[in-house]
Design an enzyme around this catalytic site. Structure first.
Site, PDB file in Angstrom:
ATOM      1  N   LYS A 282      65.936  61.215  -3.405  1.00  0.00           N
ATOM      2  CA  LYS A 282      66.665  61.953  -4.433  1.00  0.00           C
ATOM      3  C   LYS A 282      67.725  62.761  -3.698  1.00  0.00           C
ATOM      4  O   LYS A 282      67.403  63.690  -2.953  1.00  0.00           O
ATOM      5  CB  LYS A 282      65.714  62.856  -5.219  1.00  0.00           C
ATOM      6  CG  LYS A 282      66.413  63.736  -6.253  1.00  0.00           C
ATOM      7  CD  LYS A 282      65.416  64.697  -6.912  1.00  0.00           C
ATOM      8  CE  LYS A 282      66.133  65.650  -7.867  1.00  0.00           C
ATOM      9  NZ  LYS A 282      65.201  66.648  -8.452  1.00  0.00           N
TER      10      LYS A 282
ATOM     11  N   TYR B 259      63.421  64.079  -0.885  1.00  0.00           N
ATOM     12  CA  TYR B 259      64.245  64.917  -1.770  1.00  0.00           C
ATOM     13  C   TYR B 259      65.107  65.825  -0.902  1.00  0.00           C
ATOM     14  O   TYR B 259      64.591  66.724  -0.239  1.00  0.00           O
ATOM     15  CB  TYR B 259      63.327  65.714  -2.697  1.00  0.00           C
ATOM     16  CG  TYR B 259      64.009  66.650  -3.664  1.00  0.00           C
ATOM     17  CD1 TYR B 259      65.365  66.556  -3.975  1.00  0.00           C
ATOM     18  CD2 TYR B 259      63.264  67.648  -4.306  1.00  0.00           C
ATOM     19  CE1 TYR B 259      65.963  67.425  -4.879  1.00  0.00           C
ATOM     20  CE2 TYR B 259      63.847  68.518  -5.215  1.00  0.00           C
ATOM     21  CZ  TYR B 259      65.203  68.407  -5.486  1.00  0.00           C
ATOM     22  OH  TYR B 259      65.787  69.266  -6.378  1.00  0.00           O
TER      23      TYR B 259
END
Length: 296
Positions: free
Chosen positions: A164, A135
């Site tokens: 992400k 992320y």
């Protein structure tokens, strides 16, 4: 193999009036997401206020989500932190609780070097067998996972399968895809960039917006994946005002306000986050009304 393709919701954590996690409401919200065709549920992440949870709450909320979802869609648990040993421990707990994967944010505050981040993510991923998604959100963590680091981790750690991407820099996505030969799973971390990231080979989104309009986000991505790119692009453009409203203050303050305005009674964020400013709540309310055909 991908954990999912489509719309993943970055789930809020509802609180009761005493500031405790409202598990009955969480179950209601989970069912609402599944009913509206959300493709994956991300629990205990940034939007879920994991940073203010006790370890017991964190583990309990992951276990609760897994038990209520019952395998209908993947459950991905946020287990990243700036403490490698603690993140290892939480990831092991998540795996034992039945999570399908983990989401690992870059180590905030410490501002590790790229070498340090590579060692950090490797240690966490190698402690578990379930897939891990990186992320990258430098606006919140103060440091960015460089595309070269992402590529090295993807190629050298078997269960690191995706990222992400919430840097806001589309060039990052393109470079990651190039360095990973188009094989990595990239998910948009920004609701205003879902279609642009899909156009570069992305798999979908981890979405704050999905808390409010889950079917809309699912349908936008489904339209794109089914070849109706023009429709998906128009849906992306149409939802921009609502996306902006949901970030008029730091997430998840506005999205919780939006859900409360919709009558879902999810409570307020925990300190140090607080109630939305009244003028910003008016921005949220207006955006909801302008989008009401997809909400009520």
């Amino acid at each position: 193999m991908s954990l999912f393709e489509g719309a993943g919701v970055a789930m809020i954590t509802p609180m009761n009036k005493k500031g405790n996690i409202d598990y009955d409401k969480l179950e209601e919200l989970i069912e609402r997401q599944i009913k509206n065709h959300t493709d994956a549920l991300f629990i205990c992440c940034t939007t879920g206020e994991a940073a203010t949870m006790t370890e017991e709450e964190h583990i309990g909320t992951i276990r609760f989500a897994v038990n209520r979802v019952k395998g209908r869609i993947p459950v991905i648990a946020g287990t990243g932190s700036n403490n490698t040993a603690h993140s290892v421990q939480m990831s092991i707990y998540a795996e034992k609780a039945g999570a399908d994967g983990v989401l690992l944010v870059s180590p905030y505050y410490n501002k590790a070097t790229q070498k340090g981040m590579e060692a950090h993510f490797t240690a966490i991923a190698e402690s578990i067998k379930i897939p891990a998604i990186l992320y990258n959100v430098p606006s919140r963590t103060g440091c960015s996972i460089n595309p070269q680091t992402v590529a090295s981790l993807f190629k050298n750690v078997d269960n690191i399968i995706g990222i992400k991407e919430a840097s806001g820099n589309i060039s990052n996505t393109a470079q990651i895809m190039n360095l990973c030969d188009g094989k990595i799973d990239i998910y948009s971390g920004n609701d205003d960039q879902i279609v642009p990231i899909l156009s570069l080979g992305g798999k979908g989104v981890v979405s704050v917006l999905s808390n409010v309009v889950p079917k809309y986000v699912h349908d936008m991505i489904s339209s794109y994946l089914n070849g109706d790119i023009k429709k998906a692009a128009q849906m992306q453009i149409d939802c921009i005002p609502l996306c902006n409203a949901l970030f008029c203050e730091v997430n998840p303050i506005p999205v919780k306000a939006a859900l409360n305005d919709m009558g879902l009674e999810v409570g307020t964020p925990r300190l140090p986050l607080c109630d939305i400013e009244s003028h910003n709540n008016e921005i949220v309310k207006k955006a909801l009304m302008d989008f009401k055909e997809f909400i009520w």
